[in-house]
Design a protein around this motif. Sequence first.
Motif, mmCIF file in Angstrom:
data_model
loop_
_atom_site.group_PDB
_atom_site.id
_atom_site.type_symbol
_atom_site.label_atom_id
_atom_site.label_comp_id
_atom_site.label_asym_id
_atom_site.label_seq_id
_atom_site.Cartn_x
_atom_site.Cartn_y
_atom_site.Cartn_z
ATOM 1 N N VAL A 143 0.687 -1.196 -0.105
ATOM 2 C CA VAL A 143 -0.015 0.003 -0.024
ATOM 3 C C VAL A 143 0.981 1.347 -0.131
ATOM 4 O O VAL A 143 0.401 2.358 -0.671
ATOM 5 C CB VAL A 143 -0.981 0.190 1.163
ATOM 6 C CG1 VAL A 143 -0.137 0.014 2.335
ATOM 7 C CG2 VAL A 143 -2.030 1.078 0.948
ATOM 8 N N LEU A 144 1.646 1.312 0.721
ATOM 9 C CA LEU A 144 3.018 2.410 0.768
ATOM 10 C C LEU A 144 3.684 2.498 -0.734
ATOM 11 O O LEU A 144 3.727 3.651 -1.075
ATOM 12 C CB LEU A 144 4.096 2.165 1.810
ATOM 13 C CG LEU A 144 3.686 2.141 3.153
ATOM 14 C CD1 LEU A 144 4.733 1.677 4.297
ATOM 15 C CD2 LEU A 144 3.133 3.571 3.402
ATOM 16 N N ALA A 145 3.569 1.419 -1.319
ATOM 17 C CA ALA A 145 4.435 1.763 -2.809
ATOM 18 C C ALA A 145 3.320 2.003 -3.840
ATOM 19 O O ALA A 145 3.562 2.829 -4.806
ATOM 20 C CB ALA A 145 5.096 0.249 -3.274
ATOM 21 N N THR A 146 1.946 1.847 -3.662
ATOM 22 C CA THR A 146 0.983 2.085 -4.635
ATOM 23 C C THR A 146 0.241 3.421 -4.282
ATOM 24 O O THR A 146 0.514 4.527 -4.758
ATOM 25 C CB THR A 146 -0.099 0.956 -4.723
ATOM 26 O OG1 THR A 146 -0.246 0.525 -3.148
ATOM 27 C CG2 THR A 146 0.680 -0.281 -5.280
ATOM 28 N N LEU A 147 -0.535 3.237 -3.135
ATOM 29 C CA LEU A 147 -1.339 4.424 -2.736
ATOM 30 C C LEU A 147 -0.263 5.567 -2.220
ATOM 31 O O LEU A 147 -0.539 6.711 -2.536
ATOM 32 C CB LEU A 147 -2.544 4.262 -1.819
ATOM 33 C CG LEU A 147 -3.447 5.113 -1.598
ATOM 34 C CD1 LEU A 147 -4.311 5.268 -2.956
ATOM 35 C CD2 LEU A 147 -4.302 4.525 -0.473
ATOM 36 N N GLY A 148 0.730 5.099 -1.380
ATOM 37 C CA GLY A 148 1.808 5.951 -1.231
ATOM 38 C C GLY A 148 2.495 6.785 -1.793
ATOM 39 O O GLY A 148 2.680 8.131 -2.014
#
Length: 409
Positions: free
Chosen positions: A222-227
Amino acid sequence: MPNNAPAPAASDSLRLRRLVVPIYGPTVLISIGMGAIIPLIALSALDLGASVTQAAIIVGLIGFGQLAGDLPAGALAQRFGEKRVLLAACVVEAAAMIVASRTGSLWVLAACVFVVGVCGAVFGLARHAYLSEAVPIAFRARALSTLGGTFRIGSFIGPFIGALLIEQHSFGATYAFAACTSLAGGLLSLTLPDLPDTKHRSPAAREPRRSMWTVLAAHRTVLATLGTGVFLIMIARASRQAIIPLWAESQHLDASTTSIIFGLAAGVDMLLFYPGGAIMDRFGRMWVALPAMLVMGAGFMLLPLSTTAMTIGLVACFMGLGNGISSGIVLTLGSDVAPDEGRRQFLGGWRLCGDLGSVAGPGLISLVSLAFPLGAAAIALGAITWLGVGWLAKWVPVYDPAREPTKVS
């Protein structure tokens, strides 16, 4: 798009109203104080013998302090709880302001500015984590958009108070005023109601302790995508504030005209925070994230075409419209995806994604303008912002609680 989030209950509305003074009051107070001193930091540095370049670096230490404080802030909130961390951050910030008001050393001023940035990261993380848990999901976006809006209101008021204090007294009086607002905000934070899990459970039983890196590794997707989407949002926001005065100066507008343009844009920015939150709660996060980025991207593209105070002002207000309606979007998305276990450590990593964008945006302007005209930097930022539209369109719906989610673990 249908909203599948739980419908708000009367008890939920009452619960939210109980938080108005203890959560929003400190934010208004502290942002007023920060708004009063931020325009003075560079002037204080110059007054102590700094060069223009050195003064700019010292101003930038606030951003680097926030970057340095994001991850430790999550660990501190996890260990000691939000209320204690909020108070400690306000006390340390006030002490740094007092030292800055009395120092004759450029190095001491620089250290104080860095500490203020660290304290800002700790305070921001603690209130974000508190609201993420305390506010029902049906009101989440409105609560967090209002938090962003109160910061904007304080930042708008602060410079006028700072100007009055300088006129009547001195730089030192303005720093002392900011110290008082920080202390008042910290004391007001003590009135926050205890969260259910902290009120009824012993410290040992509340949550198994996990390291910061364990939590971040577990949620790296999630950090790599939405982040990454949040990183792009913050590039657009920070670049907007940096490039408008630079462009106004390149078109030979004087400082007072540029200040008026900024004030008008800030006024537009402040008007839309609650409607933006209501749209996110009712229809979903994407219905604010995408229009906001489209508008800001268009503003960057239009800026090189503006050559008069009127047209630059219109573009600045147009971009303020996009920024204003997206108030709280970064906080809301972070709360949506924060896990119950390790929430505070995760939010530390989440805020780091946003703060990296805040630093990268102005840096990008500097890099592009070294080799190309300033207008080319605006076009590049417009393209990056519109790239963010596509990225957010892909990933925001995946994690949006207003949809039937298909979450990526």
